[in-house]
Motif scaffolding. Structure first.
Motif, PDB file in Angstrom:
ATOM      1  N   GLY A   8     -24.413 -61.119 -65.291  1.00  0.00           N
ATOM      2  CA  GLY A   8     -24.175 -60.336 -66.488  1.00  0.00           C
ATOM      3  C   GLY A   8     -23.070 -59.315 -66.409  1.00  0.00           C
ATOM      4  N   GLY A   9     -22.425 -59.180 -65.272  1.00  0.00           N
ATOM      5  CA  GLY A   9     -21.327 -58.234 -65.190  1.00  0.00           C
ATOM      6  C   GLY A   9     -20.116 -58.715 -65.977  1.00  0.00           C
ATOM      7  N   GLY A  10     -19.111 -57.849 -66.064  1.00  0.00           N
ATOM      8  CA  GLY A  10     -17.898 -58.227 -66.762  1.00  0.00           C
ATOM      9  C   GLY A  10     -17.055 -57.033 -67.135  1.00  0.00           C
ATOM     10  N   LEU A  11     -16.135 -57.271 -68.049  1.00  0.00           N
ATOM     11  CA  LEU A  11     -15.205 -56.245 -68.513  1.00  0.00           C
ATOM     12  C   LEU A  11     -15.595 -55.827 -69.920  1.00  0.00           C
ATOM     13  N   VAL A  12     -15.665 -54.515 -70.147  1.00  0.00           N
ATOM     14  CA  VAL A  12     -16.031 -53.998 -71.461  1.00  0.00           C
ATOM     15  C   VAL A  12     -15.238 -52.732 -71.718  1.00  0.00           C
ATOM     16  N   GLN A  13     -14.972 -52.456 -72.983  1.00  0.00           N
ATOM     17  CA  GLN A  13     -14.264 -51.232 -73.330  1.00  0.00           C
ATOM     18  C   GLN A  13     -15.218 -50.038 -73.321  1.00  0.00           C
ATOM     19  N   ALA A  14     -14.670 -48.878 -73.100  1.00  0.00           N
ATOM     20  CA  ALA A  14     -15.467 -47.657 -73.134  1.00  0.00           C
ATOM     21  C   ALA A  14     -16.192 -47.544 -74.475  1.00  0.00           C
ATOM     22  N   GLY A  15     -17.460 -47.150 -74.391  1.00  0.00           N
ATOM     23  CA  GLY A  15     -18.291 -47.074 -75.585  1.00  0.00           C
ATOM     24  C   GLY A  15     -19.071 -48.335 -75.863  1.00  0.00           C
TER      25      GLY A  15
END
Length: 122
Positions: A8-15
């Protein structure tokens, strides 16, 4: 033997939000506590959230109100979750699932997953 496998990890934007899962198998039903740790580059591994076998959850101050730990028991498996909301760049780290057996049964033993990368962009 106990096996822990995170996903479930990955890249996400702040917020933004991200959910982590950990599938546990083996001699799992006697564990005292189930935990999520994280380790950022150049930093020590830190405890993020913990849930006791009786259900009580505790969180690091840095994630209180934003992260939620939960657990589901299934036949021969335990699933540990970490729901992460309002993510911040400082949450960027490798996140590890961890389980602690009763020390009287397995003194000095703790179990780790392989880790999953969470990256929060600003």
């Amino acid at each position: 033997q106990v096996q822990l496998v995170e996903s479930g990890g990955g890249l996400v934007q702040a917020g933004g939000s991200l959910g982590l899962s950990c599938a546990a198998s083996g001699n799992i039903f006697r564990m005292n506590t189930w935990n999520w740790y994280r380790q950022a580059p150049g930093k020590h591994r830190e405890l993020v959230a913990t849930i006791a076998s009786w259900g009580t959850a505790n969180y690091a101050d840095s994630v209180k109100g934003r992260f939620t730990i939960s657990r589901d028991d299934a036949k021969n498996m335990v699933y540990l979750y970490l729901q992460m909301n309002n993510l911040k760049p400082e949450d960027t780290a490798v996140y590890y699932c961890n389980a602690d057996p009763p020390p009287d049964l397995e003194p000095g033993i703790t179990y780790w997953g392989q880790g999953t990368q969470v990256t929060v962009s600003s």
